[in-house]
Design a protein around this motif. Structure first.
Motif: not given
Ligand code: ADP
Length: 458
Positions: A51-57, A127-136
């Motif tokens: 989740a942390l390393t995924l650049p964009s969906l 197990s899921g973690h939120p993907i959070v980027q600069s725009d939330g």
């Protein structure tokens, strides 16, 4: 059916089940939890990292890369956008996330849940973690592990546990069988031997070589058989002796009574002689019956004594008075050597006198000339008496038997002299009953010496 086998077997089985079942259950739980936790940790770790390393969906390349990565570790990935819409699910067509899950994820929390793949009828732990980027909040990255993969090793361990339990159960069964064989086999042998003994087969012996309780039970049964055997032969010998002893005087009495009845005598003197024989035989019989009665009561332990504190020398003086006639008639001297101030003893006066009369009577009976010496002294809290004669004596090999009932050194002489063969047996019992001891020593042709000891009164 062998009952010990059942009882022992049942108990061991029950014990086994009581120990094994909870143990198996607990072991199974521990292993299951351990695997679940391990997998849970792993997928939680992975999903957080991904989740942390995924650049964009929308970056298909990255998604593809994660897909490959996950496949390498036999995991699946599942990515949803901020509305919960599936971006990728590795083609698994899993159940969708609920509103609450999205809510939690959007708040920055992780979610653990089970997914169901209807097509393959397979469940996944995810197990899921939120993907959070600069725009939330963009969505969530789930890493899934098929539950089958977790269950497989757990099931393997469960199978192993069941297998070892069954093995242990068979081992216990074998052990029980062996144990019951070693216990019940000898017990059955003992039972059979005891039944044989009860039927009168007294030569039977139990042969159990072990040194344990069963071995000593076997030995006890053997001792019992020996003791019963001894008792039986003793009893038949006793009856044979009694009937013989009774038959002899009765034969005399019958014979002389017939002589008298048929007037087969010449003189009045002769008639008196026969009557005297009948009288003395009657007396012998009365004596014998009284002795037998006393002896049987003593042997049964039903002989009552009236113990008092008394001086043994007084009892001896009284016995001397009663046997004086016999000594005078035979011309034998009766000498006494009493130490002064001999302590008192605890005894039954009448029974003590009976002992002395008996021993003095024997001394007179088996002595032709000379003297009978009686000594009394005390030593080490014991009062000792010695009655010593200068009579015919008793051969060495007979000495140990003189206290046995009906034992006579010279049968004819004893009978001739009016003995019953019970005197010394009664003396021995009476001495024992009064806490004393008696011993005899003798030299053939020189004389016999009886020594008695009694503890002095407290
Ligand atoms: P009995 O009535 O025959 O005298 P006892 O029991 O008094 O029986 O004695 C057993 C046997 O011991 C006697 O038959 C006799 O042979 C022997 N005996 C006992 N006392 C004497 C003694 N003082 N001298 C020699 N022999 C004795």
């Amino acid at each position: 059916m062998n009952k010990i086998v059942l009882k022992l077997g049942g108990t061991i089985m029950a014990l086994f089940l009581v120990v094994l079942l909870p143990l198996g259950y607990v072991a199974n739980q521990i292993f299951t939890n351990f695997y679940y936790n391990q997998v849970q940790e792993e997928i939680s770790d992975l999903s957080q990292k991904y989740a942390l390393t995924l650049p964009s969906l929308n970056n298909d390349m990255s998604v593809q890369m994660f897909q490959t990565l996950a496949e390498l570790t036999n995991k699946e990935i599942y990515i949803v956008d901020a509305e919960g819409k599936v971006v990728t699910d590795s083609g698994l067509q899993l159940t969708n996330l609920s509103r609450e899950d999205i809510q939690l994820l959007s708040e920055g929390q992780s979610v653990q849940k089970t997914f169901h793949n209807a097509e393959a009828n397979n469940n996944y732990l995810g197990s899921g973690h939120p993907i959070v980027q600069s725009d939330g909040f963009q969505g969530a990255f789930f890493v899934l592990a098929p539950i089958n993969d977790i269950q497989e090793p757990v099931e393997k361990i469960r199978d192993l546990l069941i297998l070892s339990a069954v093995g242990a159960l068979f081992l216990a069964l074998g052990f029980t069988f062996l144990l019951s064989k070693t216990i019940s086999g000898p017990l059955l042998e003992i039972e059979q031997a005891t039944r044989d003994i009860a039927k009168g087969n007294l030569d039977i012996r139990v042969d159990i070589p072990s040194n344990d309780e069963i071995g000593s039970l076997g030995k006890a049964i053997n001792d019992l058989a020996i003791e019963i055997n001894r008792y039986r032969s003793n009893r038949s010998e006793f009856f044979a002796n009694v009937s013989h002893e009774l038959r002899t005087p009765i034969t005399y009495m019958k014979g002389y009574a017939q002589v008298l009845k048929q007037n087969l005598y010449q003189t009045e003197e002769e008639r008196l002689h026969y009557l005297t024989i009948i009288e003395s035989e009657t007396e012998r019989m009365v004596g014998l019956i009284n002795d037998l009665f006393d002896l049987s009561k003593m042997e049964e332990g039903k002989f009552d004594l009236h113990m008092t504190t008394l001086h043994l020398t007084d009892v001896l003086e009284s016995a001397f008075f009663k046997v004086k006639m016999e000594f005078e008639q035979k011309g034998i001297l009766l000498n006494s050597y009493f130490e002064e101030n001999v302590p008192a003893i605890e005894a039954d006066g009448d029974r003590l006198e009976q002992i002395f009369i008996n021993l003095l009577g024997n001394a007179a009976r088996y002595t032709e000339r000379g003297a009978v010496n009686v000594q009394v002294w005390h030593e080490d809290n014991q009062v000792n008496v010695v009655i010593e004669d200068t009579g015919i004596g008793i051969p060495e090999e007979e000495l140990s038997f003189v206290f046995d009932r009906f034992h006579r050194v010279e049968k004819s002489r004893s009978r001739e002299l009016g003995g019953t063969g019970l005197g010394l047996a009664i003396v021995k019992h009476l001495v024992d009953l009064q806490n004393g001891s008696i011993s005899v020593s003798s030299q053939v042709g020189k004389g016999t010496r009886f020594q008695l000891s009694f503890p002095q009164a407290e």
